[in-house]
Motif scaffolding. Structure first.
Motif, PDB file in Angstrom:
ATOM      1  N   GLY A 296      17.378   5.750  -5.163  1.00 52.92           N
ATOM      2  CA  GLY A 296      17.467   4.318  -5.406  1.00 52.92           C
ATOM      3  C   GLY A 296      16.334   3.548  -4.751  1.00 52.92           C
ATOM      4  N   ARG A 297      16.164   2.300  -5.205  1.00 51.93           N
ATOM      5  CA  ARG A 297      15.065   1.476  -4.720  1.00 51.93           C
ATOM      6  C   ARG A 297      15.183   1.194  -3.228  1.00 51.93           C
ATOM      7  NH1 ARG A 297      13.678  -4.558  -7.128  1.00 51.93           N
ATOM      8  NH2 ARG A 297      11.549  -4.709  -6.289  1.00 51.93           N
ATOM      9  N   TRP A 298      16.387   0.815  -2.787  1.00 52.46           N
ATOM     10  CA  TRP A 298      16.571   0.489  -1.383  1.00 52.46           C
ATOM     11  C   TRP A 298      16.536   1.732  -0.504  1.00 52.46           C
ATOM     12  CZ3 TRP A 298      15.816  -4.216   0.149  1.00 52.46           C
ATOM     13  CH2 TRP A 298      16.038  -5.282  -0.740  1.00 52.46           C
ATOM     14  N   SER A 299      16.993   2.853  -1.035  1.00 52.02           N
ATOM     15  CA  SER A 299      16.915   4.095  -0.272  1.00 52.02           C
ATOM     16  C   SER A 299      15.464   4.490  -0.025  1.00 52.02           C
ATOM     17  CB  SER A 299      17.646   5.218  -1.016  1.00 52.02           C
ATOM     18  OG  SER A 299      17.505   6.441  -0.343  1.00 52.02           O
ATOM     19  N   ILE A 300      14.634   4.333  -1.040  1.00 56.81           N
ATOM     20  CA  ILE A 300      13.203   4.638  -0.885  1.00 56.81           C
ATOM     21  C   ILE A 300      12.568   3.686   0.123  1.00 56.81           C
ATOM     22  CG2 ILE A 300      10.990   4.671  -2.089  1.00 56.81           C
ATOM     23  CD1 ILE A 300      12.473   5.512  -4.603  1.00 56.81           C
ATOM     24  N   LEU A 301      12.957   2.416   0.034  1.00 51.38           N
ATOM     25  CA  LEU A 301      12.357   1.414   0.925  1.00 51.38           C
ATOM     26  C   LEU A 301      12.683   1.705   2.380  1.00 51.38           C
ATOM     27  CD1 LEU A 301      10.930  -1.329   1.377  1.00 51.38           C
ATOM     28  CD2 LEU A 301      13.176  -2.405   1.099  1.00 51.38           C
ATOM     29  N   TRP A 302      13.971   1.878   2.693  1.00 54.37           N
ATOM     30  CA  TRP A 302      14.374   2.013   4.094  1.00 54.37           C
ATOM     31  C   TRP A 302      14.089   3.410   4.656  1.00 54.37           C
ATOM     32  CZ3 TRP A 302      14.953  -2.307   6.446  1.00 54.37           C
ATOM     33  CH2 TRP A 302      15.456  -3.424   5.769  1.00 54.37           C
TER      34      TRP A 302
ATOM     35  N   GLU B  93       0.825  -1.210   0.000  1.00 59.94           N
ATOM     36  CA  GLU B  93       0.000   0.000   0.000  1.00 59.94           C
ATOM     37  C   GLU B  93       0.858   1.258   0.000  1.00 59.94           C
ATOM     38  OE1 GLU B  93      -3.489   2.097   2.749  1.00 59.94           O
ATOM     39  OE2 GLU B  93      -2.741   0.083   3.222  1.00 59.94           O
ATOM     40  N   VAL B  94       1.927   1.246   0.793  1.00 61.83           N
ATOM     41  CA  VAL B  94       2.799   2.417   0.867  1.00 61.83           C
ATOM     42  C   VAL B  94       3.556   2.616  -0.436  1.00 61.83           C
ATOM     43  CG1 VAL B  94       4.801   3.398   2.055  1.00 61.83           C
ATOM     44  CG2 VAL B  94       3.019   2.245   3.367  1.00 61.83           C
ATOM     45  N   LEU B  95       3.971   1.530  -1.083  1.00 61.04           N
ATOM     46  CA  LEU B  95       4.729   1.642  -2.329  1.00 61.04           C
ATOM     47  C   LEU B  95       3.930   2.316  -3.447  1.00 61.04           C
ATOM     48  CD1 LEU B  95       6.559  -1.813  -2.447  1.00 61.04           C
ATOM     49  CD2 LEU B  95       7.604   0.441  -2.140  1.00 61.04           C
ATOM     50  N   GLY B  96       2.604   2.291  -3.340  1.00 59.38           N
ATOM     51  CA  GLY B  96       1.772   2.952  -4.338  1.00 59.38           C
ATOM     52  C   GLY B  96       1.395   4.369  -3.984  1.00 59.38           C
ATOM     53  N   ALA B  97       1.963   4.916  -2.912  1.00 60.56           N
ATOM     54  CA  ALA B  97       1.609   6.267  -2.486  1.00 60.56           C
ATOM     55  C   ALA B  97       2.304   7.312  -3.365  1.00 60.56           C
ATOM     56  CB  ALA B  97       2.006   6.470  -1.025  1.00 60.56           C
ATOM     57  N   ASP B  98       1.782   8.533  -3.299  1.00 67.90           N
ATOM     58  CA  ASP B  98       2.306   9.614  -4.134  1.00 67.90           C
ATOM     59  C   ASP B  98       3.734   9.984  -3.778  1.00 67.90           C
ATOM     60  OD1 ASP B  98      -0.087   9.742  -5.497  1.00 67.90           O
ATOM     61  OD2 ASP B  98      -0.926  11.330  -4.208  1.00 67.90           O
ATOM     62  N   PHE B  99       4.068   9.979  -2.493  1.00 65.52           N
ATOM     63  CA  PHE B  99       5.410  10.418  -2.107  1.00 65.52           C
ATOM     64  C   PHE B  99       6.473   9.432  -2.597  1.00 65.52           C
ATOM     65  CE2 PHE B  99       4.234   7.687   1.445  1.00 65.52           C
ATOM     66  CZ  PHE B  99       5.407   7.016   1.731  1.00 65.52           C
ATOM     67  N   VAL B 100       6.085   8.156  -2.790  1.00 66.02           N
ATOM     68  CA  VAL B 100       7.035   7.187  -3.327  1.00 66.02           C
ATOM     69  C   VAL B 100       7.317   7.490  -4.798  1.00 66.02           C
ATOM     70  CG1 VAL B 100       7.426   4.739  -3.818  1.00 66.02           C
ATOM     71  CG2 VAL B 100       6.351   5.431  -1.666  1.00 66.02           C
ATOM     72  N   ARG B 101       6.278   7.823  -5.553  1.00 60.77           N
ATOM     73  CA  ARG B 101       6.482   8.189  -6.951  1.00 60.77           C
ATOM     74  C   ARG B 101       7.328   9.454  -7.068  1.00 60.77           C
ATOM     75  NH1 ARG B 101       1.098   6.101  -7.384  1.00 60.77           N
ATOM     76  NH2 ARG B 101       0.202   8.150  -6.883  1.00 60.77           N
ATOM     77  N   THR B 102       7.121  10.378  -6.150  1.00 57.63           N
ATOM     78  CA  THR B 102       7.940  11.594  -6.155  1.00 57.63           C
ATOM     79  C   THR B 102       9.398  11.278  -5.884  1.00 57.63           C
ATOM     80  OG1 THR B 102       6.042  12.881  -5.364  1.00 57.63           O
ATOM     81  CG2 THR B 102       8.228  13.861  -5.106  1.00 57.63           C
ATOM     82  N   ALA B 103       9.638  10.372  -4.919  1.00 63.95           N
ATOM     83  CA  ALA B 103      11.012   9.981  -4.601  1.00 63.95           C
ATOM     84  C   ALA B 103      11.679   9.298  -5.787  1.00 63.95           C
ATOM     85  CB  ALA B 103      11.016   9.058  -3.378  1.00 63.95           C
ATOM     86  N   LYS B 104      10.914   8.472  -6.503  1.00 64.83           N
ATOM     87  CA  LYS B 104      11.465   7.827  -7.700  1.00 64.83           C
ATOM     88  C   LYS B 104      11.787   8.856  -8.775  1.00 64.83           C
ATOM     89  CE  LYS B 104       9.110   3.368  -7.119  1.00 64.83           C
ATOM     90  NZ  LYS B 104       8.091   2.427  -7.677  1.00 64.83           N
ATOM     91  N   ALA B 105      10.902   9.844  -8.905  1.00 62.07           N
ATOM     92  CA  ALA B 105      11.132  10.879  -9.921  1.00 62.07           C
ATOM     93  C   ALA B 105      12.381  11.701  -9.607  1.00 62.07           C
ATOM     94  CB  ALA B 105       9.918  11.792 -10.009  1.00 62.07           C
ATOM     95  N   LYS B 106      12.742  11.812  -8.345  1.00 62.68           N
ATOM     96  CA  LYS B 106      13.944  12.550  -7.964  1.00 62.68           C
ATOM     97  C   LYS B 106      15.214  11.729  -8.159  1.00 62.68           C
ATOM     98  CE  LYS B 106      11.781  15.609  -4.555  1.00 62.68           C
ATOM     99  NZ  LYS B 106      11.741  16.039  -3.133  1.00 62.68           N
ATOM    100  N   GLY B 107      15.049  10.460  -8.532  1.00 60.23           N
ATOM    101  CA  GLY B 107      16.216   9.639  -8.820  1.00 60.23           C
ATOM    102  C   GLY B 107      16.741   8.844  -7.642  1.00 60.23           C
TER     103      GLY B 107
END
Length: 310
Positions: A214-220, A198-212
């Motif tokens: 990494g996957r593990w950085s976003i996760l932790w 559920e959290v992985l589909g949130a808007d702030f996760v997409r924003t973090a991905k757009a900023k470049g």
């Protein structure tokens, strides 16, 4: 927050009083005289002396005397079954074993469950997701005594990787703690997986991905902290399950904890030992639930645990 903690601390003795009254009622109404079940035959004079020492001539004298003696002197009384031991002696010898086993099992359950749940969420529909589901089904379906017996037979008796029973050192703690952790680990893994998806589909996760990032950085750094809220909610029941479930596991692995003494106290109607064990475990569980509520506010400061915003 501090007002909430203070309010919970004020409720603490009221909850313990309710538990004491309920336990006393259940222990007292069971038919039979506990002094008939001691390790030796007692004369009538000795019975009267013991009842007088314990203020157990009548139910109401014992009901009033026991908590006063406990609060003022820290004395849980004499065991009615073990002539040579007091309840304090039994708690002093068995409680560290049971608490160590319960905390070790809870630590394995949290670390293993969160790791499995996170890997399952990141590989949704993959092999790791299927493995976590299989482990969850096994952990939830198998009773504690079955998983403990299977681990004992497989790794101790057949493979000789671990010692059979006894206490002392982490090598003897590993199998009992693992057996006790399987059920809560399964629940935690599924809770982590669902919450993290559920959290992985949130808007702030997409924003973090757009900023470049990494996957593990976003996760932790961004996802896991929010995904742990359901796990924190479950830690209270999980702590209760591991501490009380240790009674069965202790019998299987022949550990010198409180499990065997508590089972014997129920069978022998050892009222002082029943009350002492229940009250000590009640204090531990209430304290753990309070810590869980405080951790809620630490993980997500937006949560109003005190309900002051209502």
């Amino acid at each position: 927050m501090w007002r909430f903690v203070l309010r919970r601390l004020v409720q603490f003795p009221l909850i313990l009083l309710t538990i004491y009254l309920a336990t006393f009622t259940l222990a007292w109404i069971v038919p039979g005289d506990p002094l008939d079940r001691t390790e030796r035959v007692l004369s009538e004079q000795t019975r009267q002396r013991l009842r007088k020492e314990l203020h157990a001539e009548h139910w109401y004298t014992f009901l009033a005397y026991y908590p006063v003696n406990l609060i003022t002197r820290g004395d849980f009384g004499r065991s009615l079954y073990y002539d040579e031991w007091t309840v304090n002696d039994i708690l002093r010898s068995g409680l560290p074993v049971s608490v160590t086993l319960g905390l070790a099992a809870l630590s394995i359950a949290v670390l293993g469950g969160v790791s499995l749940g996170a890997m399952a969420a990141l590989s949704r529909g993959g092999a790791m997701d299927g493995l976590s589901l299989l482990l969850a089904l096994v952990g939830i379906s198998l009773p504690g005594f079955v998983s403990a017996s299977l681990l004992l037979i497989g790794f101790s008796i057949k493979l000789h990787w671990f010692p059979v029973g006894g206490w002392g050192g982490w090598w003897r703690l590993a199998l009992p703690a693992l057996a006790l952790s399987l059920a809560p680990m399964a629940y935690i893994a599924r809770l982590t997986r669902v919450s993290l998806l559920e959290v992985l589909g949130a808007d702030f996760v997409r924003t973090a991905k757009a900023k470049g990032l990494g996957r593990w950085s976003i996760l932790w750094n961004h996802c896991l902290r929010n995904a742990l809220l359901p796990v924190l909610s479950y830690l209270g029941p999980a702590a209760a399950a591991t501490l009380t479930g240790s009674f069965v596991v202790e019998r299987v692995f022949n550990l010198p904890g409180l499990g065997q003494h508590f089972v014997n106290s129920v069978n022998n109607r050892d009222q002082t030992l029943i009350l002492g064990t229940v009250m000590v475990y009640s204090v531990i569980l209430i304290s753990l639930n309070l810590l869980v509520d405080v951790a809620y506010a630490w993980v997500d400061p937006r949560i109003d645990v005190a309900g002051e915003g209502i």
